[in-house]
Motif scaffolding. Structure first.
Motif, PDB file in Angstrom:
ATOM      1  N   ALA A  41       0.830  -1.204   0.000  1.00 50.49           N
ATOM      2  CA  ALA A  41       0.000   0.000   0.000  1.00 50.49           C
ATOM      3  C   ALA A  41       0.867   1.258   0.000  1.00 50.49           C
ATOM      4  CB  ALA A  41      -0.931  -0.010   1.206  1.00 50.49           C
ATOM      5  N   ARG A  42       1.935   1.246   0.791  1.00 50.74           N
ATOM      6  CA  ARG A  42       2.809   2.419   0.839  1.00 50.74           C
ATOM      7  C   ARG A  42       3.621   2.565  -0.444  1.00 50.74           C
ATOM      8  NH1 ARG A  42       3.366   5.133   5.626  1.00 50.74           N
ATOM      9  NH2 ARG A  42       2.176   4.233   7.340  1.00 50.74           N
ATOM     10  N   ALA A  43       4.105   1.463  -0.976  1.00 49.06           N
ATOM     11  CA  ALA A  43       4.891   1.529  -2.211  1.00 49.06           C
ATOM     12  C   ALA A  43       4.050   2.044  -3.369  1.00 49.06           C
ATOM     13  CB  ALA A  43       5.474   0.160  -2.539  1.00 49.06           C
ATOM     14  N   ARG A  44       2.795   1.651  -3.416  1.00 48.31           N
ATOM     15  CA  ARG A  44       1.920   2.071  -4.508  1.00 48.31           C
ATOM     16  C   ARG A  44       1.727   3.588  -4.526  1.00 48.31           C
ATOM     17  NH1 ARG A  44      -0.887  -0.948  -7.751  1.00 48.31           N
ATOM     18  NH2 ARG A  44      -0.876  -2.829  -6.455  1.00 48.31           N
ATOM     19  N   LYS A  45       1.843   4.228  -3.369  1.00 49.78           N
ATOM     20  CA  LYS A  45       1.634   5.677  -3.268  1.00 49.78           C
ATOM     21  C   LYS A  45       2.885   6.492  -3.588  1.00 49.78           C
ATOM     22  CE  LYS A  45      -2.000   5.268   0.237  1.00 49.78           C
ATOM     23  NZ  LYS A  45      -2.349   5.531   1.652  1.00 49.78           N
ATOM     24  N   LEU A  46       4.028   5.826  -3.742  1.00 51.67           N
ATOM     25  CA  LEU A  46       5.259   6.552  -4.035  1.00 51.67           C
ATOM     26  C   LEU A  46       5.221   7.173  -5.426  1.00 51.67           C
ATOM     27  CD1 LEU A  46       7.942   4.022  -2.709  1.00 51.67           C
ATOM     28  CD2 LEU A  46       7.139   6.113  -1.571  1.00 51.67           C
ATOM     29  N   ALA A  47       5.871   8.317  -5.554  1.00 43.45           N
ATOM     30  CA  ALA A  47       6.041   8.922  -6.873  1.00 43.45           C
ATOM     31  C   ALA A  47       7.116   8.176  -7.656  1.00 43.45           C
ATOM     32  CB  ALA A  47       6.421  10.395  -6.733  1.00 43.45           C
ATOM     33  N   SER A  48       8.143   7.714  -6.952  1.00 43.15           N
ATOM     34  CA  SER A  48       9.229   6.945  -7.565  1.00 43.15           C
ATOM     35  C   SER A  48      10.073   6.335  -6.461  1.00 43.15           C
ATOM     36  CB  SER A  48      10.101   7.827  -8.474  1.00 43.15           C
ATOM     37  OG  SER A  48      10.744   8.836  -7.731  1.00 43.15           O
ATOM     38  N   MET A  49      11.042   5.507  -6.862  1.00 37.25           N
ATOM     39  CA  MET A  49      11.998   4.906  -5.940  1.00 37.25           C
ATOM     40  C   MET A  49      13.409   5.232  -6.404  1.00 37.25           C
ATOM     41  SD  MET A  49      10.519   1.027  -5.515  1.00 37.25           S
ATOM     42  CE  MET A  49       8.859   0.672  -4.928  1.00 37.25           C
ATOM     43  N   VAL A  50      14.297   5.429  -5.436  1.00 38.48           N
ATOM     44  CA  VAL A  50      15.718   5.619  -5.707  1.00 38.48           C
ATOM     45  C   VAL A  50      16.457   4.578  -4.894  1.00 38.48           C
ATOM     46  CG1 VAL A  50      17.676   7.176  -5.461  1.00 38.48           C
ATOM     47  CG2 VAL A  50      15.464   8.082  -6.158  1.00 38.48           C
ATOM     48  N   GLN A  51      17.287   3.776  -5.556  1.00 39.83           N
ATOM     49  CA  GLN A  51      17.957   2.681  -4.863  1.00 39.83           C
ATOM     50  C   GLN A  51      19.430   2.623  -5.227  1.00 39.83           C
ATOM     51  OE1 GLN A  51      15.421  -0.591  -6.146  1.00 39.83           O
ATOM     52  NE2 GLN A  51      14.100  -0.331  -4.358  1.00 39.83           N
ATOM     53  N   MET A  76       2.517 -10.984  -2.668  1.00 42.65           N
ATOM     54  CA  MET A  76       3.886 -10.944  -3.172  1.00 42.65           C
ATOM     55  C   MET A  76       3.891 -10.711  -4.685  1.00 42.65           C
ATOM     56  SD  MET A  76       5.842 -13.821  -0.848  1.00 42.65           S
ATOM     57  CE  MET A  76       7.474 -13.268  -1.340  1.00 42.65           C
ATOM     58  N   ARG A  77       2.967 -11.323  -5.389  1.00 40.55           N
ATOM     59  CA  ARG A  77       2.845 -11.048  -6.825  1.00 40.55           C
ATOM     60  C   ARG A  77       2.516  -9.568  -7.051  1.00 40.55           C
ATOM     61  NH1 ARG A  77      -0.326 -15.720  -6.629  1.00 40.55           N
ATOM     62  NH2 ARG A  77      -2.183 -14.527  -7.206  1.00 40.55           N
ATOM     63  N   GLU A  78       1.658  -9.038  -6.181  1.00 38.99           N
ATOM     64  CA  GLU A  78       1.289  -7.627  -6.292  1.00 38.99           C
ATOM     65  C   GLU A  78       2.505  -6.729  -6.113  1.00 38.99           C
ATOM     66  OE1 GLU A  78      -1.711  -4.351  -4.210  1.00 38.99           O
ATOM     67  OE2 GLU A  78      -1.242  -6.210  -3.155  1.00 38.99           O
ATOM     68  N   TYR A  79       3.353  -7.036  -5.121  1.00 39.36           N
ATOM     69  CA  TYR A  79       4.540  -6.205  -4.929  1.00 39.36           C
ATOM     70  C   TYR A  79       5.469  -6.316  -6.139  1.00 39.36           C
ATOM     71  CZ  TYR A  79       8.384  -3.632  -3.010  1.00 39.36           C
ATOM     72  OH  TYR A  79       9.357  -2.680  -2.846  1.00 39.36           O
ATOM     73  N   GLY A  80       5.547  -7.499  -6.726  1.00 43.06           N
ATOM     74  CA  GLY A  80       6.340  -7.653  -7.942  1.00 43.06           C
ATOM     75  C   GLY A  80       5.880  -6.712  -9.029  1.00 43.06           C
ATOM     76  N   GLU A  81       4.586  -6.553  -9.185  1.00 45.54           N
ATOM     77  CA  GLU A  81       4.039  -5.621 -10.181  1.00 45.54           C
ATOM     78  C   GLU A  81       4.367  -4.181  -9.813  1.00 45.54           C
ATOM     79  OE1 GLU A  81      -0.126  -6.326 -10.511  1.00 45.54           O
ATOM     80  OE2 GLU A  81       0.123  -8.323 -11.403  1.00 45.54           O
ATOM     81  N   ILE A  82       4.182  -3.843  -8.536  1.00 42.27           N
ATOM     82  CA  ILE A  82       4.440  -2.467  -8.097  1.00 42.27           C
ATOM     83  C   ILE A  82       5.891  -2.100  -8.342  1.00 42.27           C
ATOM     84  CG2 ILE A  82       4.546  -0.941  -6.085  1.00 42.27           C
ATOM     85  CD1 ILE A  82       2.191  -2.647  -4.923  1.00 42.27           C
ATOM     86  N   TRP A  83       6.819  -2.961  -7.884  1.00 42.16           N
ATOM     87  CA  TRP A  83       8.241  -2.634  -8.024  1.00 42.16           C
ATOM     88  C   TRP A  83       8.645  -2.547  -9.493  1.00 42.16           C
ATOM     89  CZ3 TRP A  83      12.689  -4.434 -10.235  1.00 42.16           C
ATOM     90  CH2 TRP A  83      13.874  -3.809  -9.834  1.00 42.16           C
ATOM     91  N   THR A  84       8.206  -3.481 -10.297  1.00 40.89           N
ATOM     92  CA  THR A  84       8.622  -3.521 -11.700  1.00 40.89           C
ATOM     93  C   THR A  84       8.117  -2.313 -12.472  1.00 40.89           C
ATOM     94  OG1 THR A  84       8.594  -5.940 -11.581  1.00 40.89           O
ATOM     95  CG2 THR A  84       8.652  -4.952 -13.776  1.00 40.89           C
ATOM     96  N   ASP A  85       6.879  -1.905 -12.205  1.00 36.46           N
ATOM     97  CA  ASP A  85       6.271  -0.811 -12.963  1.00 36.46           C
ATOM     98  C   ASP A  85       6.618   0.577 -12.440  1.00 36.46           C
ATOM     99  OD1 ASP A  85       5.081  -2.745 -14.542  1.00 36.46           O
ATOM    100  OD2 ASP A  85       3.145  -2.659 -13.513  1.00 36.46           O
ATOM    101  N   MET A  86       7.044   0.661 -11.187  1.00 34.20           N
ATOM    102  CA  MET A  86       7.327   1.959 -10.562  1.00 34.20           C
ATOM    103  C   MET A  86       8.495   2.660 -11.256  1.00 34.20           C
ATOM    104  SD  MET A  86       6.771   4.124  -7.977  1.00 34.20           S
ATOM    105  CE  MET A  86       5.635   3.097  -7.024  1.00 34.20           C
ATOM    106  N   PRO A  87       8.390   3.970 -11.541  1.00 31.16           N
ATOM    107  CA  PRO A  87       9.568   4.700 -12.032  1.00 31.16           C
ATOM    108  C   PRO A  87      10.678   4.634 -10.976  1.00 31.16           C
ATOM    109  CG  PRO A  87       7.573   6.025 -12.278  1.00 31.16           C
ATOM    110  CD  PRO A  87       7.204   4.836 -11.448  1.00 31.16           C
ATOM    111  N   LYS A  88      11.872   4.272 -11.403  1.00 26.55           N
ATOM    112  CA  LYS A  88      12.973   4.062 -10.467  1.00 26.55           C
ATOM    113  C   LYS A  88      14.245   4.736 -10.966  1.00 26.55           C
ATOM    114  CE  LYS A  88      12.398  -0.401 -10.790  1.00 26.55           C
ATOM    115  NZ  LYS A  88      11.066  -0.355 -11.435  1.00 26.55           N
TER     116      LYS A  88
END
Length: 198
Positions: A41-51, A76-88
């Motif tokens: 839920a928190r990751a989905r609300k991010l504008a982007s990720m920097v790692q 876990m599948r959902e987080y896979g989608e969030i991380w992969t699609d998120m601008p990073k």
């Protein structure tokens, strides 16, 4: 202007790894369904990720494949989608390219590039990696800490920040408890100290 939020699982003694690479699979971590859904839920609300490179490559090895893995729970599948699609943004001196909607910032001007990213972003930018978070803190660019504290004292291992010995005052913004004794605390880094000598 965006906000850089350093998001990390920590032990009670503020260690993020007991041995290198256990940040996602260490036995001391108590990540159940409830906590993972909070991550989502928190990751989905991010504008982007920097790692940083180490954490990015750990994520890169598993999450793009996880979204299609029917043997995994739906969260876990959902987080896979969030991380992969998120601008990073991957911050690395050695990588020149990356997939999965990722830009690479490298070289001596990486912090300047991150400052520009923050200035042009509307929303929260999730930060992953102790080295990167420490660099942002020293540059007075780190705005918040989002810490998920697991009920373990590791006694040794990698700390939350790398070789940082200046006091930091924080304001508690939010807190919550989860199953298996995990607590979440979100803090703002005080502007008065952020502007002080580092």
């Amino acid at each position: 202007m965006g906000r850089f939020t350093y998001w990390m699982n920590v032990s009670l003694d503020l260690r993020i790894e007991q041995v290198p690479g256990d940040d996602g699979a260490g036995e001391w971590l108590r990540i159940g369904e409830e906590l993972h859904r909070e991550f989502n839920a928190r990751a989905r609300k991010l504008a982007s990720m920097v790692q940083g490179r180490v954490i990015y490559e750990t994520m890169e090895q598993s999450w793009p494949q996880a979204r299609h893995d029917a043997s995994l729970p739906d969260y876990m599948r959902e987080y896979g989608e969030i991380w992969t699609d998120m601008p990073k943004v991957l911050v690395s001196r050695t990588r020149r390219g990356a997939g999965h909607n990722t830009r690479v910032f490298g070289g001596d001007d990486a912090i300047e590039q991150l400052a520009a990213l923050r200035a042009e972003t509307d929303g929260t930018i999730g930060v992953g990696g102790a080295t990167l978070a420490t660099q942002l803190l020293r540059a007075r660019l780190l705005d918040e800490l989002l810490l998920f504290t697991h009920p373990a004292i590791l006694g040794f291992g990698r700390p939350l920040f790398d070789e940082y010995d200046v006091p930091i005052e924080l304001d508690l913004l939010e807190q919550r408890s989860f199953e298996r004794g995990v607590t979440m605390h979100r803090y703002a880094i005080r502007d008065t100290l952020a502007a002080g000598p580092r």
